[in-house]
Motif scaffolding. Structure first.
Motif, short mmCIF file in Angstrom:
data_model
loop_
_atom_site.label_atom_id
_atom_site.label_comp_id
_atom_site.label_asym_id
_atom_site.label_seq_id
_atom_site.Cartn_x
_atom_site.Cartn_y
_atom_site.Cartn_z
N LEU A 1 60.78 75.57 94.51
CA LEU A 1 59.40 75.13 94.70
C LEU A 1 58.45 75.96 93.84
O LEU A 1 57.48 75.42 93.28
N LEU A 2 58.73 77.23 93.70
CA LEU A 2 57.91 78.08 92.83
C LEU A 2 58.02 77.63 91.38
O LEU A 2 57.01 77.62 90.65
N MET A 3 59.20 77.23 90.94
CA MET A 3 59.36 76.65 89.60
C MET A 3 58.44 75.45 89.42
O MET A 3 57.77 75.30 88.39
N LYS A 4 58.43 74.57 90.42
CA LYS A 4 57.59 73.38 90.33
C LYS A 4 56.10 73.73 90.29
O LYS A 4 55.31 73.06 89.63
N CYS A 5 55.73 74.79 90.99
CA CYS A 5 54.34 75.24 90.95
C CYS A 5 53.95 75.69 89.54
O CYS A 5 52.91 75.28 89.00
N TYR A 6 54.77 76.56 88.95
CA TYR A 6 54.45 77.06 87.62
C TYR A 6 54.50 75.94 86.57
O TYR A 6 53.67 75.90 85.66
N LEU A 7 55.47 75.03 86.71
CA LEU A 7 55.62 73.95 85.73
C LEU A 7 54.45 72.98 85.79
O LEU A 7 53.99 72.47 84.76
N ASN A 8 53.95 72.70 87.00
CA ASN A 8 52.90 71.70 87.18
C ASN A 8 51.50 72.29 87.25
O ASN A 8 50.52 71.53 87.34
N LYS A 9 51.36 73.60 87.21
CA LYS A 9 50.05 74.22 87.42
C LYS A 9 49.02 73.69 86.42
O LYS A 9 47.90 73.31 86.81
N GLY A 10 49.37 73.63 85.16
CA GLY A 10 48.43 73.15 84.15
C GLY A 10 48.05 71.70 84.34
O GLY A 10 46.92 71.29 84.02
N ALA A 11 48.97 70.89 84.89
CA ALA A 11 48.67 69.49 85.17
C ALA A 11 47.79 69.36 86.39
O ALA A 11 46.89 68.51 86.43
N ALA B 1 44.17 65.15 83.05
CA ALA B 1 43.95 64.33 81.86
C ALA B 1 44.55 64.97 80.61
O ALA B 1 44.95 64.27 79.67
N ALA B 2 44.63 66.30 80.58
CA ALA B 2 45.17 67.01 79.42
C ALA B 2 45.89 68.27 79.90
O ALA B 2 45.37 69.39 79.79
N PRO B 3 47.09 68.12 80.47
CA PRO B 3 47.81 69.28 81.01
C PRO B 3 48.08 70.34 79.95
O PRO B 3 48.33 70.04 78.78
N THR B 4 48.03 71.59 80.38
CA THR B 4 48.37 72.71 79.51
C THR B 4 49.55 73.47 80.12
O THR B 4 49.81 73.36 81.32
N PHE B 5 50.23 74.24 79.28
CA PHE B 5 51.45 74.92 79.73
C PHE B 5 51.43 76.34 79.20
O PHE B 5 51.79 76.61 78.05
N ASP B 6 51.00 77.26 80.07
CA ASP B 6 50.89 78.66 79.71
C ASP B 6 52.28 79.26 79.50
O ASP B 6 53.20 79.02 80.29
N LEU C 1 61.53 74.08 76.06
CA LEU C 1 60.99 73.19 75.04
C LEU C 1 59.49 73.42 74.84
O LEU C 1 58.99 73.45 73.71
N ARG C 2 58.77 73.61 75.94
CA ARG C 2 57.32 73.78 75.85
C ARG C 2 56.93 75.14 75.28
O ARG C 2 55.77 75.34 74.89
N THR C 3 57.87 76.07 75.20
CA THR C 3 57.60 77.36 74.56
C THR C 3 58.20 77.44 73.17
O THR C 3 58.23 78.52 72.57
N GLY C 4 58.68 76.31 72.66
CA GLY C 4 59.17 76.27 71.28
C GLY C 4 60.62 76.64 71.11
O GLY C 4 61.12 76.73 69.98
#
Length: 517
Positions: free
Chosen positions: A208-218, A223-228, A424-427
């Motif tokens: 659940l913590l993974m899902k929190c960090y993954l979806n936090k920017g969304a 409208a424009a999710p970001t991914f720290d 993938l989102r970190t390159g």
């Protein structure tokens, strides 16, 4: 759980989370705290909280419907006079819901009732583990509320029940949930030995913590999710802890994770809800297991309600060799003739005899489907989905509302794909090997490259009808795009409206943008 106990819990819950109604304050003093602590057992309250997960999550017209029906994966077409329900199913598919939508109202209410049940455990001096389990359940339902509505009513233990709860903003809610999970994971048990998947455990907290960090920017900007990058690294680290534990492995048969005995043979399951008749003393109520009933035809075994289907566009995302698309399943197909996965074309009984619909047509499910079906062939329109193999043991498989299949919240396949996405989102290109490990196990051709587009499709293939698709589409920026049976959209639909009843009783709630109050 006895009915009168359930009614009492629900009545208190409605007061706690929805109300500022003028009630006699003597209601709160009819049972002194010292007396209550003698007669209310913490373990019973915790069981109630586990039981109360069933309605918002397993019922086919609650949170599952809000995640799947507005997506490209599921549709509930009106068939003549069947499945009309005043248009609520069609409005989910078309994204034309309003604040009066009955399923949106029911789901919001049931999630808040669950939050109350979990919080109530904390009022009666639970042990560290009991408190951690209750707080995990509360964090899960708060996460779902945040996911759907972008704001979360919240009440601390022992607060005045006659006052409306405060409402956490999206930023406050996600910060609270993350802090809660980090605080309770040390006090949750390891998912090993006698600790079964239906008990909140450390790996459930990590997932659940993974899902929190993954979806936090969304959650903060739909409208424009970001991914720290730091958040993505948290996802990777948590995934490594789960995968590296050695407690889970990809199942040789994908559908074993969802079978009636998945508590024994489901090698991927991290957190589930236990199901089965007669389990009310263990941490489950009698199963209201409906996820094969809404889709199967009346003349199949087990007999269904001839409703839910998927679209041909979604079905076509699967290769013919991909076992997730559908297989014969031992203990189901040989007993009933019903396969699992996607059902298309002629259907048969266990002896190989072709089945008919109620009008005498061959029961051959078609690719063609409209939101409103009419004519003599309306019963056979649409590709059907049987994600959970029907339980042909409980009640002989004839009562499709009874089943011992434990409901799966979190499993290894999801954890692997979340890690691949974070990479993938970190390159990093390291996610390709993870996804291909999964695909090869499922009989699909390995990818040459990993992109956001094929990763989203892979999440659809791996997790279809498990209640994550709307969330995924929003995170990948695809939820507002047109697709089969949904020609257009409106940005307001990235959030559900706050139900009108809740606005009326809690002035701290604010209607989401784009919806009239």
């Amino acid at each position: 759980m006895h009915l009168h106990k359930k009614v009492s819990i629900l009545a208190l819950s409605a007061l706690a989370l929805g109300g500022c109604t003028k009630l006699d304050e003597k209601l709160g003093s009819t049972l002194e705290r010292s007396q209550a602590e003698k007669v209310i057992k913490v373990n019973s309250l915790l069981i109630n909280a586990y039981n109360d997960m069933q309605l918002p999550y397993q019922d086919q017209s609650n949170f599952w419907a809000l995640q799947e029906m507005p997506s490209d994966e599921a549709v509930a077409p009106t068939r003549g006079g069947d499945w009309d329900d005043n248009g609520v199913w069609r409005s989910l598919k078309l994204h034309t819901w309003t604040p009066e939508h009955s399923m949106i109202q029911a789901t919001f209410t049931n999630l808040l009732l669950l939050q109350f049940s979990a919080t109530n455990v904390l009022n009666f001096q639970p042990s560290k583990q009991q408190a951690a389990e209750a707080r995990f359940i509360r964090a899960l339902c708060m996460f779902s509320t945040l996911d759907g509505w972008g704001q979360v009513p919240y009440r601390e233990p022992n607060e005045n029940l006659l006052l409306p709860p405060k409402v956490l903003s999206a930023s406050d809610a996600i910060a609270f949930i993350i802090a809660e999970l980090n605080a309770i994971i040390p006090d949750l048990p390891e998912r090993a030995g006698a600790v079964k998947a239906w008990t909140a455990n450390k790996d459930a907290g990590r997932t659940l913590l993974m899902k929190c960090y993954l979806n936090k920017g969304a959650f903060l900007n739909r409208a424009a999710p970001t991914f720290d990058a730091a958040d993505m690294q948290q996802v990777i680290t948590l995934a490594d802890q789960i995968i590296g534990s050695g407690r889970y492995s990809l199942a040789n048969n994908y559908f074993d994770n969802l079978a009636y005995n998945n508590d024994v043979i489901g090698t991927e399951n991290i957190f589930t809800q236990q199901n089965g008749p007669g389990l009310s003393t263990i941490r489950a109520g009698n199963a209201a297991f409906c996820h094969w009933a809404p889709t199967l035809h009346y003349h199949q075994l087990p007999s269904g309600w001839n409703g839910f289907a998927t679209t041909s566009d979604f079905y076509d995302k699967f290769e013919a060799t991909d076992t997730r698309r559908g297989v014969a399943y031992a203990g189901v197909t040989d007993v009933s003739g019903t396969r699992v996965g996607f059902l298309i074309g002629q259907q048969f009984d266990k002896n190989g005899n072709a089945l008919k619909d109620r009008k005498g047509n061959n029961l051959a499910f078609t690719r063609d489907l409209k939101l409103s079906e009419a004519g003599t062939d309306l019963e056979i329109k649409g590709i059907r989905v049987v994600k959970y193999p029907p339980d042909m043991v409980t009640d002989g498989g004839h009562n499709s509302n009874n089943g011992s299949n434990d409901w799966v919240f979190f499993r290894l396949g999801d954890v692997m794909l979340m890690k691949a996405e974070a990479l993938l989102r970190t390159g990093s290109g390291a996610g390709l090997a993870i996804v291909n490990q999964l695909r090869v196990k499922r009989g699909a051709t390995p990818f040459v490259t990993l992109t956001l587009a094929n990763l989203l499709d892979e999440r659809g293939r791996e997790l279809y009808w498990e209640g994550w698709r709307r969330q995924d589409l929003i995170r990948f920026g695809k939820f507002l795009e047109p697709w089969q049976l949904k020609p257009s959209d409106d940005p307001k639909n990235l959030l559900f409206p706050i139900p009108v009843n809740d606005l009326a009783v809690n002035p701290n709630l604010k209607q989401n943008p784009g919806y009239t109050k």
